[in-house]
Design a protein around this motif. Structure first.
Motif, short mmCIF file in Angstrom:
data_model
loop_
_atom_site.label_atom_id
_atom_site.label_comp_id
_atom_site.label_asym_id
_atom_site.label_seq_id
_atom_site.Cartn_x
_atom_site.Cartn_y
_atom_site.Cartn_z
N ASN A 139 35.80 78.70 39.36
CA ASN A 139 35.33 77.40 38.87
C ASN A 139 34.09 76.93 39.62
OD1 ASN A 139 36.75 76.45 36.60
ND2 ASN A 139 38.58 76.14 37.83
N GLY B 205 45.05 72.60 41.37
CA GLY B 205 44.15 73.39 40.54
C GLY B 205 42.72 72.94 40.75
N THR B 206 41.81 73.47 39.94
CA THR B 206 40.43 72.99 39.99
C THR B 206 39.92 72.77 38.58
OG1 THR B 206 39.75 75.31 40.24
CG2 THR B 206 39.62 73.93 42.21
N ASP B 207 39.02 71.82 38.46
CA ASP B 207 38.44 71.45 37.18
C ASP B 207 36.92 71.51 37.36
OD1 ASP B 207 37.18 70.02 35.18
OD2 ASP B 207 38.54 68.29 35.27
N VAL B 208 36.29 72.37 36.60
CA VAL B 208 34.86 72.60 36.78
C VAL B 208 34.06 71.28 36.64
CG1 VAL B 208 34.45 73.23 34.35
CG2 VAL B 208 32.92 74.08 36.12
N LEU C 89 43.08 68.52 39.71
CA LEU C 89 42.76 68.21 38.31
C LEU C 89 42.60 66.70 38.15
CD1 LEU C 89 45.14 70.63 36.38
CD2 LEU C 89 42.84 71.02 37.27
#
Lengths: 101, 196
Positions: free
Chosen positions: A52, A23-26, A17
């Protein structure tokens, strides 16, 4: 290992993030995709990252050939990097991945 | 009628409910997932709350902003799922400044379709789809929304997970409520309350 096996192949990380946590953030994925020169392959590890990645492709408005492959990340990254280093194009790499992973 | 202020109020209420249930959501997810659902939803809705003070000229604009915020901030699978739901619902709301029951229902149906498409999931797989789809399928404006939603969440307890991380637990996923179903009920309850 990938850098050693395929030094000429650009590899970008788009995980995590904004604040560096897991996590992943588009948007981070999109930022990387938008820097692509010719073509790119996106790989992911788990379900949320896969979602994502697919979302990033849906949102991507550029004209570069960017594809997602849903396979084991370590094996896929290895096959893709080495194949790209050997001069294969994205279509050939996708075929290769389907056979090898 | 759901107004722009009503949707803002719903999202604020959803945020405080998620905050109040953060540990429960995380515990459920620890049992059959990777234990981050409460943390992720809390982070996402905190970010949503921070965009609610801005002015929006339509329900569509607000819903889209909420979706984009969730996509960016949640971190786990809930981000693209809830994010896509709000972005897709925004297309149904469009330029409307207020929505009657029928419009809210069709916006939520768009949202449910987005969740199914993004997650490639169907009813019966012990996911948030098990709340969204049956809730909307039978929804009419005389319903006791809260009771229906609670029942749907409860119904996920005995299901065997066949999608997402929980599916690795196979039969052992039975006996635990799906955390995504629970957070879905929180969000849908908050929205339906404002529809009146």
């Amino acid at each position: 290992m990938l850098k050693e096996m395929a030094p000429a192949v650009p590899i970008h990380l788009a995980g995590g993030l904004e604040d560096g946590t897991i996590g992943t953030d588009v948007n981070r994925i999109l930022e990387v995709v938008e820097q692509v020169d010719e073509a790119a392959l996106i790989l992911s590890d788990i379900g949320s990252a896969t979602m994502n990645a697919e979302l990033a492709l849906d949102l991507y408005e550029g004209d570069k050939d960017v594809q997602f492959y849903d396979g084991p990340i370590v094996e896929s990254a290895f096959v893709a990097a080495v194949s790209a280093g050997n001069g294969m194009n994205l279509e050939q790499i996708m075929e290769q991945l389907k056979h090898e992973t | 009628m759901l107004t722009i202020d009503g949707l803002k109020e719903a999202l604020r209420n959803a945020q405080s409910e998620i905050e109040a249930n953060k540990d429960t959501l995380t515990d459920l997810d620890r049992a059959i997932g990777d234990g981050d659902h409460g943390i992720n939803m809390s982070r996402g809705f905190e970010a949503v709350a921070s965009v609610l003070d801005d002015d929006y000229d339509s329900l569509g604009a607000l819903s889209k902003k909420v979706g984009m915020t969730l996509m960016a901030k949640v971190g786990g699978a809930a981000g693209p799922l809830y994010g896509s739901a709000f972005v897709k619902a925004a297309t149904a709301f469009g330029e409307a400044k207020e929505a009657d029951f029928t419009l809210v229902k069709s916006a939520l149906e768009e949202g449910a379709a987005a969740i199914k498409a993004r997650g490639k999931s169907e009813v019966g797989q012990k996911t948030m789809v098990d709340v969204w789809e049956p809730f909307l399928n039978e929804l009419n404006d005389a319903d006791d929304y809260a009771a229906k939603l609670d029942q749907l969440v409860q119904d996920t307890e005995d299901m065997k997970a066949t999608k997402g991380r929980a599916s690795y637990f196979g039969d052992n996923s039975r006996g635990t409520i799906d955390p995504g179903a629970m957070s879905s009920a929180i969000v849908l309850k908050a929205i339906m309350k404002e529809v009146g």
